[in-house]
Design a protein around this motif. Structure first.
Motif, PDB file in Angstrom:
ATOM      1  N   PRO A  88     -30.661 -13.833   8.433  1.00 38.61           N
ATOM      2  CA  PRO A  88     -30.335 -15.065   7.715  1.00 38.61           C
ATOM      3  C   PRO A  88     -31.569 -15.904   7.362  1.00 38.61           C
ATOM      4  O   PRO A  88     -31.661 -16.438   6.259  1.00 38.61           O
ATOM      5  CB  PRO A  88     -29.425 -15.819   8.701  1.00 38.61           C
ATOM      6  CG  PRO A  88     -28.828 -14.753   9.548  1.00 38.61           C
ATOM      7  CD  PRO A  88     -29.902 -13.699   9.677  1.00 38.61           C
ATOM      8  N   PHE A  89     -32.517 -15.996   8.290  1.00 31.58           N
ATOM      9  CA  PHE A  89     -33.717 -16.800   8.045  1.00 31.58           C
ATOM     10  C   PHE A  89     -34.515 -16.242   6.857  1.00 31.58           C
ATOM     11  O   PHE A  89     -34.876 -16.970   5.934  1.00 31.58           O
ATOM     12  CB  PHE A  89     -34.584 -16.859   9.304  1.00 31.58           C
ATOM     13  CG  PHE A  89     -35.768 -17.785   9.185  1.00 31.58           C
ATOM     14  CD1 PHE A  89     -35.588 -19.159   9.148  1.00 31.58           C
ATOM     15  CD2 PHE A  89     -37.054 -17.287   9.116  1.00 31.58           C
ATOM     16  CE1 PHE A  89     -36.679 -20.025   9.035  1.00 31.58           C
ATOM     17  CE2 PHE A  89     -38.144 -18.132   9.007  1.00 31.58           C
ATOM     18  CZ  PHE A  89     -37.953 -19.505   8.963  1.00 31.58           C
ATOM     19  N   PHE A  90     -34.752 -14.943   6.869  1.00 30.58           N
ATOM     20  CA  PHE A  90     -35.519 -14.355   5.770  1.00 30.58           C
ATOM     21  C   PHE A  90     -34.700 -14.238   4.489  1.00 30.58           C
ATOM     22  O   PHE A  90     -35.260 -14.128   3.404  1.00 30.58           O
ATOM     23  CB  PHE A  90     -36.169 -13.040   6.196  1.00 30.58           C
ATOM     24  CG  PHE A  90     -37.409 -13.289   7.000  1.00 30.58           C
ATOM     25  CD1 PHE A  90     -38.592 -13.657   6.385  1.00 30.58           C
ATOM     26  CD2 PHE A  90     -37.379 -13.221   8.384  1.00 30.58           C
ATOM     27  CE1 PHE A  90     -39.726 -13.934   7.125  1.00 30.58           C
ATOM     28  CE2 PHE A  90     -38.507 -13.502   9.138  1.00 30.58           C
ATOM     29  CZ  PHE A  90     -39.686 -13.865   8.500  1.00 30.58           C
ATOM     30  N   GLY A  91     -33.371 -14.323   4.604  1.00 31.67           N
ATOM     31  CA  GLY A  91     -32.533 -14.429   3.411  1.00 31.67           C
ATOM     32  C   GLY A  91     -32.831 -15.733   2.676  1.00 31.67           C
ATOM     33  O   GLY A  91     -32.906 -15.767   1.444  1.00 31.67           O
ATOM     34  N   HIS A  92     -33.034 -16.808   3.449  1.00 31.04           N
ATOM     35  CA  HIS A  92     -33.420 -18.090   2.836  1.00 31.04           C
ATOM     36  C   HIS A  92     -34.794 -17.967   2.171  1.00 31.04           C
ATOM     37  O   HIS A  92     -34.999 -18.478   1.070  1.00 31.04           O
ATOM     38  CB  HIS A  92     -33.462 -19.208   3.878  1.00 31.04           C
ATOM     39  CG  HIS A  92     -32.140 -19.528   4.507  1.00 31.04           C
ATOM     40  ND1 HIS A  92     -31.006 -19.825   3.772  1.00 31.04           N
ATOM     41  CD2 HIS A  92     -31.782 -19.605   5.813  1.00 31.04           C
ATOM     42  CE1 HIS A  92     -30.003 -20.081   4.600  1.00 31.04           C
ATOM     43  NE2 HIS A  92     -30.444 -19.955   5.844  1.00 31.04           N
TER      44      HIS A  92
END
Length: 145
Positions: free
Chosen positions: A69-73
């Motif tokens: 999720p973090f690297f999706g942002h």
């Protein structure tokens, strides 16, 4: 019971203050798990910092379930540099401890264009003495993983 350090707790952390709304910043993304805001000293206009809401000092501290999720942002921010700001590409970078000006995990997402004056990496490159030395480094890292 051992006392958690101020750094580990986020006490006195500038980025934690931004996340909590105690310090002003130009917010770009406000998600349940992360916040992104314009860097106060940008390389180029639109230079954004992405931070997890919870205080984690480095990438290795971030729980595995938060990585995607973090690297999706970060991926969405990088795309916005092109689609919204008209940049040709982006520079996405992170420091862990060394050169990390704020000890709260953060990813820099910077709009880039050809001949914009940013000259890649500013540090010297170091070659391996031999193919054997390179193989040894690869084996040591492979074993650690």
């Amino acid at each position: 019971m051992p006392r958690m350090s101020d750094s580990a707790s986020g006490k006195g952390c500038v980025f934690c203050e931004i996340v909590k709304g105690e310090r002003s910043a130009h917010i770009v993304l406000d998600a349940a798990d992360a916040v992104a805001f314009l860097d106060a000293r940008p390389l180029f206009k639109g230079h954004t910092l992405l931070v997890p809401r919870e205080h984690y000092e480095t990438l290795s501290d971030l729980p595995e379930e938060m990585l995607g999720p973090f690297f999706g942002h970060a991926q969405r921010l990088a795309a916005a540099m092109e689609t919204t700001l008209g940049a040709t590409g982006s520079f996405v970078a992170m420091n862990n401890r060394v050169s990390q000006s704020v000890p709260h995990l953060h990813v820099h997402v910077v709009p880039r264009n050809r001949k914009d004056g940013l000259r890649g990496f500013f540090w010297p490159r170091h070659k391996y003495a031999s193919d054997e030395e390179a193989a040894d480094y690869a084996e040591r890292l492979r074993t650690a993983l």
